[in-house]
Scaffold this active site. Sequence first.
Site, PDB file in Angstrom:
ATOM      1  N   GLY A  24       0.190   8.035   0.924  1.00 60.11           N
ATOM      2  CA  GLY A  24       1.321   8.178   2.112  1.00 60.11           C
ATOM      3  C   GLY A  24       2.155   7.114   2.305  1.00 60.11           C
ATOM      4  O   GLY A  24       1.217   5.971   1.851  1.00 60.11           O
ATOM      5  N   ARG A  34       0.022  10.744  -4.582  1.00 58.01           N
ATOM      6  CA  ARG A  34      -1.527  10.627  -4.714  1.00 58.01           C
ATOM      7  C   ARG A  34      -2.218  10.594  -5.931  1.00 58.01           C
ATOM      8  O   ARG A  34      -3.833  10.934  -6.006  1.00 58.01           O
ATOM      9  CB  ARG A  34      -1.564  11.619  -3.911  1.00 58.01           C
ATOM     10  CG  ARG A  34      -0.706  11.760  -2.756  1.00 58.01           C
ATOM     11  CD  ARG A  34      -1.209  12.512  -1.504  1.00 58.01           C
ATOM     12  NE  ARG A  34      -0.889  12.023   0.072  1.00 58.01           N
ATOM     13  CZ  ARG A  34      -1.587  11.327   0.884  1.00 58.01           C
ATOM     14  NH1 ARG A  34      -2.722  10.628   0.624  1.00 58.01           N
ATOM     15  NH2 ARG A  34      -1.129  11.191   1.835  1.00 58.01           N
ATOM     16  N   ASP A  55      -8.920   4.632  -0.206  1.00 65.53           N
ATOM     17  CA  ASP A  55      -8.907   5.550  -1.345  1.00 65.53           C
ATOM     18  C   ASP A  55      -8.132   5.015  -3.030  1.00 65.53           C
ATOM     19  O   ASP A  55      -8.799   4.559  -3.733  1.00 65.53           O
ATOM     20  CB  ASP A  55      -9.076   6.410  -1.674  1.00 65.53           C
ATOM     21  CG  ASP A  55     -10.419   7.752  -0.839  1.00 65.53           C
ATOM     22  OD1 ASP A  55     -11.305   7.984  -1.024  1.00 65.53           O
ATOM     23  OD2 ASP A  55      -9.487   8.462   0.335  1.00 65.53           O
ATOM     24  N   LYS A  79      -3.177  -0.769   3.309  1.00 68.24           N
ATOM     25  CA  LYS A  79      -1.990   0.185   3.846  1.00 68.24           C
ATOM     26  C   LYS A  79      -2.386   1.361   4.146  1.00 68.24           C
ATOM     27  O   LYS A  79      -3.365   1.849   3.674  1.00 68.24           O
ATOM     28  CB  LYS A  79      -0.884   1.056   2.558  1.00 68.24           C
ATOM     29  CG  LYS A  79       0.237   1.539   3.149  1.00 68.24           C
ATOM     30  CD  LYS A  79       0.362   2.705   2.130  1.00 68.24           C
ATOM     31  CE  LYS A  79      -0.915   3.550   1.976  1.00 68.24           C
ATOM     32  NZ  LYS A  79      -0.723   4.765   1.170  1.00 68.24           N
ATOM     33  N   THR A  80      -2.199   1.789   4.825  1.00 66.32           N
ATOM     34  CA  THR A  80      -2.480   3.185   5.900  1.00 66.32           C
ATOM     35  C   THR A  80      -1.978   3.135   7.384  1.00 66.32           C
ATOM     36  O   THR A  80      -2.374   2.281   7.457  1.00 66.32           O
ATOM     37  CB  THR A  80      -3.834   3.304   6.271  1.00 66.32           C
ATOM     38  OG1 THR A  80      -3.837   5.083   6.623  1.00 66.32           O
ATOM     39  CG2 THR A  80      -4.972   2.629   6.287  1.00 66.32           C
ATOM     40  N   ASP A  85      -2.895   4.851   9.529  1.00 70.91           N
ATOM     41  CA  ASP A  85      -4.685   5.627   9.990  1.00 70.91           C
ATOM     42  C   ASP A  85      -5.263   4.187  10.870  1.00 70.91           C
ATOM     43  O   ASP A  85      -6.187   4.168  11.767  1.00 70.91           O
ATOM     44  CB  ASP A  85      -5.130   6.088   9.272  1.00 70.91           C
ATOM     45  CG  ASP A  85      -4.593   7.772   8.328  1.00 70.91           C
ATOM     46  OD1 ASP A  85      -3.528   7.876   9.384  1.00 70.91           O
ATOM     47  OD2 ASP A  85      -5.230   8.249   7.974  1.00 70.91           O
TER      48      ASP A  85
END
Length: 552
Positions: free
Chosen positions: A78, A142, A173, A199-200, A202
Amino acid sequence: MAISALQFERSKYAPKLPKALQGPVKVVVGKETESVADQEEIQKLFPNTYGMPLITFEEGADTGSLPVMNVGVILSGGQAPGGHNVISGIYDGLKKLNPENKLYGFLGGPGGLVDHEYMELTDEIIDEYRNTGGFDIIGSGRTKLEEEAQFDKGVEICKELNINALVVIGGDDSNTNACVLAEYYLQKETGIQVIGCPKTIDGDLKNEMIETSFGFDTAIKVYSELIGNIMRDANSAKKYWHFIKLMGRSASHIALECALQTRPNVTLISEEVAEKEQTLAEIVDYIANVIARRAEDDHNFGVILVPEGLIEFIPEMKTLITELNDLLAEGQQSANEFKALVTDAEKRTYVIGKLSETSSKVFASLPEGIAKQLTLDRDPHGNVQVSKIETEKLLIEMVDVRLAEMTEEGTYKGSFSAQNHFFGYEGRCAAPSNFDADYCYSLGATASVLIGNGKTGYMSSVRNTTKPADKWIAGGVPITMMMNMERRHGHMKPVIQKALVELDAAPFLKLAENREQWAVETSYVYPGPIQYFGPTEVCDATTKTLELEQGK
């Protein structure tokens, strides 16, 4: 291409770098490392990249240009604000090492490496994307890199383009896949290095060496602005309860940070729910009681923050979802039987008959819509797609029922009208904040230095991030250091350990200290939009989470 006035001005912004990256770099080798857990298993799986030392950069002496190197870059998973600046940092860093170096972008994520779809990134292309949001420079995807046939297809294109190294920009992941790739390429003596970048939005890819993942800072500032706008509206209209679900699949970092920024009436933290083993009914009771207390002061309005992954942390729901993941895992006979069924009623009956007695009862008690959402196709990692589960609507429905009961009991005398929101994609591609613009550019520059020094299986690390950028500490951390074994698709696999909200750490304790006051009072804070220009204390401010974690 037409650009906005902000984008035009933003293109002039020169990202700040740690002092060690502003000139020639000296590499300092630190202590050897071990995985965060399951050391024996991880070492067996990664014999070539396990135990490598930490690396720190310092100012060094000029050694002239290095031999020509070509590098490939992949955006994986994402989107997160600042990805373009990571690529800019890699590009400028490579050109600094040797002006003849080339950077190739693989298109559409890891699948571009396997399918040999790529483009060379030039000055003209890079300059168009500096300090912009999104991943559209080369696109993301993905596709999981986990089969040897995929790795070998990668070798083919790397040999064709004389690529010496790959940089994988992704979350836990994706970086796990990068480590698997690095291990395989070492084992096969391909000469191809692999470096990861954290990267994220979240915020769950963090540890002692990765203080924050890029994109988190910008995303929470976007969400906090939106929450503040809704708070102002709620306090003006005085008739709605707003249930706001916030992105963050496994961890509640986004919800916690937005709560510290805006001070809502209720903030649910998934990790706390799990720790206290709260049932869905107990969560509903808690929300209903806050609503009733505010109604006593004629405050029939408020704001409630709900983390996206909450439903997986409620004990009875977690057990149910684990059983559903195993039941509907790709390749399972039961999954094929389930997909062959036509009607929702047939599917619901089939699932109820396959679950344990306790989970069957829970599943049967859920509204049809939520039950259906729980059985939708799994994500590429074999997990339920929590963003498609309308937890905020489930809570509204259940709170409404509970308040009706409380009205009959005489314990609630207010009016309840609710609005639901989900803030996710709004924050993933925003123009990066100054922090993310600087941090991402530094991560990219760090990756280029790691490549120039022949490293593989490392993740770019930039620390000391509550200080001014020139005092940041750049270097590399072995990806295996962050790994543990987890159950995926019904099998134990090595993955980077997710960082959940720590209930004994300063950020959560700050929320816990104030939640009673914020519940009853209208203590809202309105952060406003991201400030790109202006006083340093406004424009370069880090997150409350980082400030509290580092005692600022």
